[in-house]
Scaffold this active site. Sequence first.
Site, PDB file in Angstrom:
ATOM      1  N   ARG A  80       0.823  -1.216   0.000  1.00  0.00           N
ATOM      2  CA  ARG A  80       0.000   0.000   0.000  1.00  0.00           C
ATOM      3  C   ARG A  80       0.847   1.252   0.000  1.00  0.00           C
ATOM      4  NH1 ARG A  80      -4.443  -0.239   4.166  1.00  0.00           N
ATOM      5  NH2 ARG A  80      -5.406  -1.146   2.322  1.00  0.00           N
ATOM      6  N   TYR A  81       1.895   1.216   0.796  1.00  0.00           N
ATOM      7  CA  TYR A  81       2.719   2.413   0.980  1.00  0.00           C
ATOM      8  C   TYR A  81       3.985   2.302   0.142  1.00  0.00           C
ATOM      9  CZ  TYR A  81      -0.203   2.973   5.179  1.00  0.00           C
ATOM     10  OH  TYR A  81      -1.245   3.121   6.050  1.00  0.00           O
ATOM     11  N   ARG A 129       7.604   0.037   1.771  1.00  0.00           N
ATOM     12  CA  ARG A 129       7.411  -1.035   2.757  1.00  0.00           C
ATOM     13  C   ARG A 129       6.164  -1.867   2.446  1.00  0.00           C
ATOM     14  NH1 ARG A 129       5.839   3.762   4.355  1.00  0.00           N
ATOM     15  NH2 ARG A 129       4.299   4.185   5.971  1.00  0.00           N
ATOM     16  N   CYS A 137      -3.708 -17.473  14.924  1.00  0.00           N
ATOM     17  CA  CYS A 137      -3.204 -16.829  16.141  1.00  0.00           C
ATOM     18  C   CYS A 137      -3.347 -17.806  17.300  1.00  0.00           C
ATOM     19  CB  CYS A 137      -3.987 -15.564  16.464  1.00  0.00           C
ATOM     20  SG  CYS A 137      -3.946 -14.349  15.137  1.00  0.00           S
ATOM     21  N   CYS A 165      -8.736 -12.304  19.182  1.00  0.00           N
ATOM     22  CA  CYS A 165      -9.263 -11.102  19.830  1.00  0.00           C
ATOM     23  C   CYS A 165     -10.599 -10.776  19.168  1.00  0.00           C
ATOM     24  CB  CYS A 165      -8.293  -9.946  19.642  1.00  0.00           C
ATOM     25  SG  CYS A 165      -6.557 -10.429  19.836  1.00  0.00           S
ATOM     26  N   CYS A 173     -10.715  -8.187  16.263  1.00  0.00           N
ATOM     27  CA  CYS A 173      -9.711  -8.323  15.194  1.00  0.00           C
ATOM     28  C   CYS A 173     -10.148  -7.578  13.936  1.00  0.00           C
ATOM     29  CB  CYS A 173      -9.483  -9.787  14.871  1.00  0.00           C
ATOM     30  SG  CYS A 173      -8.258 -10.028  13.562  1.00  0.00           S
ATOM     31  N   ARG A 212      -8.808  -8.216  10.942  1.00  0.00           N
ATOM     32  CA  ARG A 212      -8.630  -9.086   9.762  1.00  0.00           C
ATOM     33  C   ARG A 212      -9.523 -10.311   9.814  1.00  0.00           C
ATOM     34  NH1 ARG A 212      -2.613  -7.898   9.889  1.00  0.00           N
ATOM     35  NH2 ARG A 212      -2.588  -5.933   8.754  1.00  0.00           N
ATOM     36  N   ASP A 268     -10.948  -0.678  14.272  1.00  0.00           N
ATOM     37  CA  ASP A 268     -11.457  -0.696  12.894  1.00  0.00           C
ATOM     38  C   ASP A 268     -12.872  -1.281  12.853  1.00  0.00           C
ATOM     39  OD1 ASP A 268      -9.068   0.315  11.819  1.00  0.00           O
ATOM     40  OD2 ASP A 268      -8.167  -1.671  11.868  1.00  0.00           O
ATOM     41  N   ASP A 287      -6.794   4.269  11.177  1.00  0.00           N
ATOM     42  CA  ASP A 287      -6.505   3.626   9.897  1.00  0.00           C
ATOM     43  C   ASP A 287      -7.759   3.790   9.042  1.00  0.00           C
ATOM     44  OD1 ASP A 287      -5.031   2.296   8.000  1.00  0.00           O
ATOM     45  OD2 ASP A 287      -4.480   0.630   9.310  1.00  0.00           O
ATOM     46  N   LYS A 322      -2.953   4.721   7.267  1.00  0.00           N
ATOM     47  CA  LYS A 322      -2.828   5.191   8.645  1.00  0.00           C
ATOM     48  C   LYS A 322      -2.680   6.701   8.698  1.00  0.00           C
ATOM     49  CE  LYS A 322      -0.449   1.122  10.508  1.00  0.00           C
ATOM     50  NZ  LYS A 322      -0.381   0.287   9.289  1.00  0.00           N
TER      51      LYS A 322
HETATM   52  C1  PLP Z   1       0.566  -0.476   9.112  1.00  0.00           C
HETATM   53  C2  PLP Z   1       0.985  -0.882   7.802  1.00  0.00           C
HETATM   54  C3  PLP Z   1       2.345  -0.822   7.433  1.00  0.00           C
HETATM   55  C4  PLP Z   1       3.409  -0.325   8.356  1.00  0.00           C
HETATM   56  O1  PLP Z   1       3.205   1.017   8.684  1.00  0.00           O
HETATM   57  P1  PLP Z   1       4.221   1.824   9.620  1.00  0.00           P
HETATM   58  O2  PLP Z   1       3.541   3.125   9.881  1.00  0.00           O
HETATM   59  O3  PLP Z   1       5.501   1.962   8.850  1.00  0.00           O
HETATM   60  O4  PLP Z   1       4.417   1.018  10.866  1.00  0.00           O
HETATM   61  C5  PLP Z   1       2.678  -1.215   6.147  1.00  0.00           C
HETATM   62  N1  PLP Z   1       1.735  -1.616   5.270  1.00  0.00           N
HETATM   63  C6  PLP Z   1       0.430  -1.661   5.593  1.00  0.00           C
HETATM   64  C7  PLP Z   1      -0.556  -2.086   4.569  1.00  0.00           C
HETATM   65  C8  PLP Z   1       0.007  -1.304   6.871  1.00  0.00           C
HETATM   66  O5  PLP Z   1      -1.294  -1.358   7.192  1.00  0.00           O
HETATM   67  S1  SF4 Z   2      -5.964  -8.744  16.526  1.00  0.00           S
HETATM   68 FE1  SF4 Z   2      -6.472 -10.422  15.071  1.00  0.00          FE
HETATM   69  S2  SF4 Z   2      -4.528 -10.901  14.061  1.00  0.00           S
HETATM   70 FE2  SF4 Z   2      -4.026  -9.727  15.911  1.00  0.00          FE
HETATM   71  S3  SF4 Z   2      -3.643 -11.297  17.504  1.00  0.00           S
HETATM   72 FE3  SF4 Z   2      -5.789 -10.676  17.682  1.00  0.00          FE
HETATM   73  S4  SF4 Z   2      -6.914 -12.162  16.414  1.00  0.00           S
HETATM   74 FE4  SF4 Z   2      -4.743 -12.316  15.819  1.00  0.00          FE
END
Ligand code: PLP
Ligand code: SF4
Length: 384
Positions: free
Chosen positions: A126-127, A130, A139, A143, A146, A148, A307, A344, A351
């Site tokens: 995305r960015y 990185r 996991c 949680c 979560c 995701r 989220d 986010d 973010k």
């Molecule tokens: C959070 C995230 C990162 C890392 O972001 P930093 O601000 O550098 O910690 C990289 N890619 C994605 C898609 C993210 O959601």
């Molecule tokens: S937030 Fe989601 S991905 Fe992160 S530890 Fe909890 S269940 Fe696992």
Amino acid sequence: MTQNNAIPVVNEVTKAGSKKLLTRELLESYDTASEPWAVALGRRYLTHHELKGILNNIEDVPDSIYDHFDMRLTPYLVQLMDKDDPNCPIRLQYMPNNRESETFGTVLDSLGEDDDTIPGTRVVHRYPQRVLFLCTPICASYCRYCTRKRFVSHTEQNPGKDVIEASVEYIQSNPEIQDVLLSGGDPLMLSDRKLDEILGKLRAIPHVKFLRIGSRLAAQLPTRITPELCEILERHNVQMLNIHVNHPKEITPLLVERLKLLRKAGVMLGNQAVLLRGVNDSVEVLRNLCMGMVAAGVRPYYIYSCDPTEGNPQFTVPLDEMLELSRGLRGWISGPAVPTFIVDGVGGLGKMPVQADYYVEGESGELVFTNYEGQSYRMSNLEK
Ligand SMILES: *Cc1c(COP(=O)(O)O)cnc(C)c1O
Ligand code: SF4
């Protein structure tokens, strides 16, 4: 005494045959530090029914809730739970509740990560510079908030060799990628052997300068942090590990002891927390959390707003409260203990830091600063 030896989920690292601790007495006499982490994984609770001999006032939820999101709970975490109080901050984070179902069928990928995932890989790009590498959907404990839920839990199937290889190849063939963040799921749920292999491949890519891992395992099962794991992280020069601790109750002597092993291995430690209604939405809790983290050698990195994935809205803290909470940290506790508050954006906006204002600009450009205690002063030296 009832015993349940059925282990529906056995993956590479879960030892089959671990006995479950189904009574309060068994749980109280259990010492997670006395056994390998894989054995502890085999003792995890898989439904709220299994906790009935251990906790009081368990909310009755239909089993169909697990069609949306599984429950897994290490005995270590259940030991941290209040026996009677359903609003215990650990119970709120991990025990299923009926409010989740109010938003079933709404949003599964609130951050729009699928759209930014490179086809055939588990790489979210995305960015600039990185990437996220979602190397497992598993996991140690799930949680309830979560973000995701679209792929975490459900299958409990690690990506195949081909997907891992395609992911590494993508990173290899894109020289602008300097930073790879292993996430999931929880990367530390991979066996040492698999982790060693993946980290080795990533470390061999010359343009990857920064390797980091996001993992909640230290907080869910501290014994996962072994000397062998630390040796692997040190050998591949994993520079940073972000843990995920939301409440000071989670900062146990065992966690602190194992974090020390990581620090000795040269791994920089950060904490990513989520702001959660009822769990940590108070200045006092956040101050204790952040100071507890720096005391353990962990730099509070981000505190995220929750989220809006399905099942999550009950945990949301509105932005104005979030900013007010952030005001209660800056100036009041040690500077290095103060995290950045992050929203986010939905749909892949990414973010964004959110910050309370410490100055206002008047109509004719005058700058009036207000400090943490509410005292104001005009700083004409900084005006245009
Ligand atoms: C959070 C995230 C990162 C890392 O972001 P930093 O601000 O550098 O910690 C990289 N890619 C994605 C898609 C993210 O959601
Ligand atoms: S937030 Fe989601 S991905 Fe992160 S530890 Fe909890 S269940 Fe696992």
